[in-house]
Scaffold this motif. Structure first.
Motif, PDB file in Angstrom:
ATOM      1  N   GLN A  14       8.618 -78.592  55.527  1.00 54.49           N
ATOM      2  CA  GLN A  14       8.130 -79.915  55.110  1.00 54.49           C
ATOM      3  C   GLN A  14       6.796 -79.801  54.980  1.00 54.49           C
ATOM      4  O   GLN A  14       6.557 -80.868  53.866  1.00 54.49           O
ATOM      5  N   ASN A  15       6.037 -78.816  54.967  1.00 56.93           N
ATOM      6  CA  ASN A  15       4.586 -78.932  54.650  1.00 56.93           C
ATOM      7  C   ASN A  15       4.592 -78.241  53.025  1.00 56.93           C
ATOM      8  O   ASN A  15       3.467 -78.081  52.755  1.00 56.93           O
ATOM      9  N   ILE A  16       5.748 -77.681  52.808  1.00 54.70           N
ATOM     10  CA  ILE A  16       5.689 -76.988  51.449  1.00 54.70           C
ATOM     11  C   ILE A  16       6.158 -77.903  50.348  1.00 54.70           C
ATOM     12  O   ILE A  16       7.098 -78.555  50.242  1.00 54.70           O
ATOM     13  N   PRO A  17       5.155 -78.156  49.371  1.00 50.75           N
ATOM     14  CA  PRO A  17       5.444 -79.088  48.420  1.00 50.75           C
ATOM     15  C   PRO A  17       6.769 -79.036  47.480  1.00 50.75           C
ATOM     16  O   PRO A  17       7.541 -79.996  47.511  1.00 50.75           O
ATOM     17  N   LEU A  18       7.272 -77.715  47.373  1.00 50.89           N
ATOM     18  CA  LEU A  18       8.555 -77.460  46.810  1.00 50.89           C
ATOM     19  C   LEU A  18       9.699 -77.425  47.691  1.00 50.89           C
ATOM     20  O   LEU A  18      10.866 -77.069  47.333  1.00 50.89           O
ATOM     21  N   LYS A  19       9.545 -77.774  49.122  1.00 49.78           N
ATOM     22  CA  LYS A  19      10.502 -78.106  50.139  1.00 49.78           C
ATOM     23  C   LYS A  19      11.215 -76.766  50.399  1.00 49.78           C
ATOM     24  O   LYS A  19      12.723 -77.055  50.694  1.00 49.78           O
ATOM     25  N   ARG A  20      10.862 -75.625  50.328  1.00 47.70           N
ATOM     26  CA  ARG A  20      11.749 -74.540  50.809  1.00 47.70           C
ATOM     27  C   ARG A  20      11.051 -73.374  50.867  1.00 47.70           C
ATOM     28  O   ARG A  20       9.722 -73.154  50.764  1.00 47.70           O
ATOM     29  N   LEU A  21      11.507 -72.387  51.747  1.00 46.18           N
ATOM     30  CA  LEU A  21      10.798 -70.917  51.890  1.00 46.18           C
ATOM     31  C   LEU A  21      10.916 -70.405  50.610  1.00 46.18           C
ATOM     32  O   LEU A  21      11.831 -70.440  49.970  1.00 46.18           O
ATOM     33  N   GLY A  22       9.931 -69.391  50.287  1.00 46.96           N
ATOM     34  CA  GLY A  22      10.243 -68.419  49.333  1.00 46.96           C
ATOM     35  C   GLY A  22      11.351 -67.632  49.573  1.00 46.96           C
ATOM     36  O   GLY A  22      11.532 -67.187  50.797  1.00 46.96           O
TER      37      GLY A  22
END
Ligand SMILES: NC(=O)c1ccc[n+]([C@@H]2O[C@H](COP(=O)([O-])OP(=O)(O)OC[C@H]3O[C@@H](n4cnc5c(N)ncnc54)[C@H](O)[C@@H]3O)[C@@H](O)[C@H]2O)c1
Length: 253
Positions: A210-218
């Motif tokens: 949720q804190n990642i602007p692109l909304k997924r793990l790498g």
């Protein structure tokens, strides 16, 4: 192919990002020395690359030993006759708040994440310098910029890589390019292990997303593509840089 006939040594090549970097580099024509400690996994990666028509040799060893790194470069020279690329991907979390951390954990984390980079680059750079060309990609972390609970050894070691990269880029140009690639949260066994440091291990991954602007793990592939770019001639005017590949998570810091 972007790495046709280039010869690369990759540490941490038996799992996670290092493994994916190995497949990506092999597909792009590189001949590989795969470094790792787990013989079964190392042989499996070697087999997969060879079955796809690539060149790879697994060399077992603990990279916290200077001699292991010496042997990696020597085996590379004996096998392929040169060294063009180094990728330092092996890493260790060494979790624990400073006062609770065993001295041994501190030392092993610094040895894996920082000293081993010195060991391998100091062995590889003279070969590249003599050849007149080379590229080094060091895998750092957003932990070089940002803190996480109970990650003191990890954050300290990854922060130090920022300056080490700039220093050796300054000292060994124009022949050799050295760049730091800083992943954010990437879906590998190491990320799963990191959840133990948080008070909410069961929900921290969802919260992280949720804190990642692109909304997924790498994905390991996201990092492998960036490593390929930095290692290849596409990045021929880039050295001493710190490339952050994190889905934008540092925008929140
Ligand atoms: N996964 C993430 O979210 C993340 C984020 C930022 C940075 N990183 C960094 O990316 C790199 C790769 O991490 P990963 O997520 O693929 O982890 P991983 O745990 O899946 O793979 C790391 C590999 O390094 C090897 N290794 C560790 N210590 C070693 C030693 N002493 N000798 C030889 N091999 C050793 C491990 O056996 C393993 O194969 C590390 O440097 C890590 O710090 C990971």
């Amino acid at each position: 192919m972007k790495l046709q006939n280039k010869v690369a040594i990759i540490t941490g090549a038996t799992r996670g990002m290092g493994e994916e970097i190995a497949y990506t580099f092999a597909r792009e024509g590189a001949k590989l020395i795969l470094s790792g400690r787990n013989e079964e996994r190392g042989n499996a990666v070697q087999k997969k690359i060879r079955e796809q028509g690539g060149n790879a040799l697994f060399v077992k060893g603990d990279i916290t030993s200077y001699e292991t790194n010496q042997a990696l470069v020597q085996t590379c020279l004996d096998t392929y006759g040169t060294v063009d690329i180094l990728v330092c991907s092996a890493g260790l979390l060494g979790l624990g708040k400073l006062t609770e951390l065993l001295q041994e954990t501190w030392e092993k984390t610094i040895a894996t994440n920082l000293s081993a980079v010195y060991y391998l680059t100091s062995q590889g750079i003279p070969v590249m310098k003599k050849k007149g060309k080379g590229s080094i990609v060091i895998i750092g972390s957003i932990a070089g910029y940002k803190t996480f609970p109970a990650h003191p050894a990890y954050c300290a070691s990854k922060g130090a890589l920022i300056q080490l990269t700039k220093q050796i880029a300054l000292d060994y140009g124009p022949e050799i390019r050295i760049n730091l690639l800083n992943p954010g949260q990437v879906d590998t066994p190491l990320l799963q292990e990191s959840t133990k440091a948080f008070p909410n291990p069961d929900t921290i991954i969802e919260e992280t997303i949720q804190n990642i602007p692109l909304k997924r793990l790498g994905l390991p592939e996201d990092i492998a593509k960036a490593a390929l770019f930095l290692a290849s001639d596409d990045a021929s005017w880039i050295t001493g840089s710190n490339l952050v590949v994190d889905g934008g998570v540092l925008c929140n810091s």
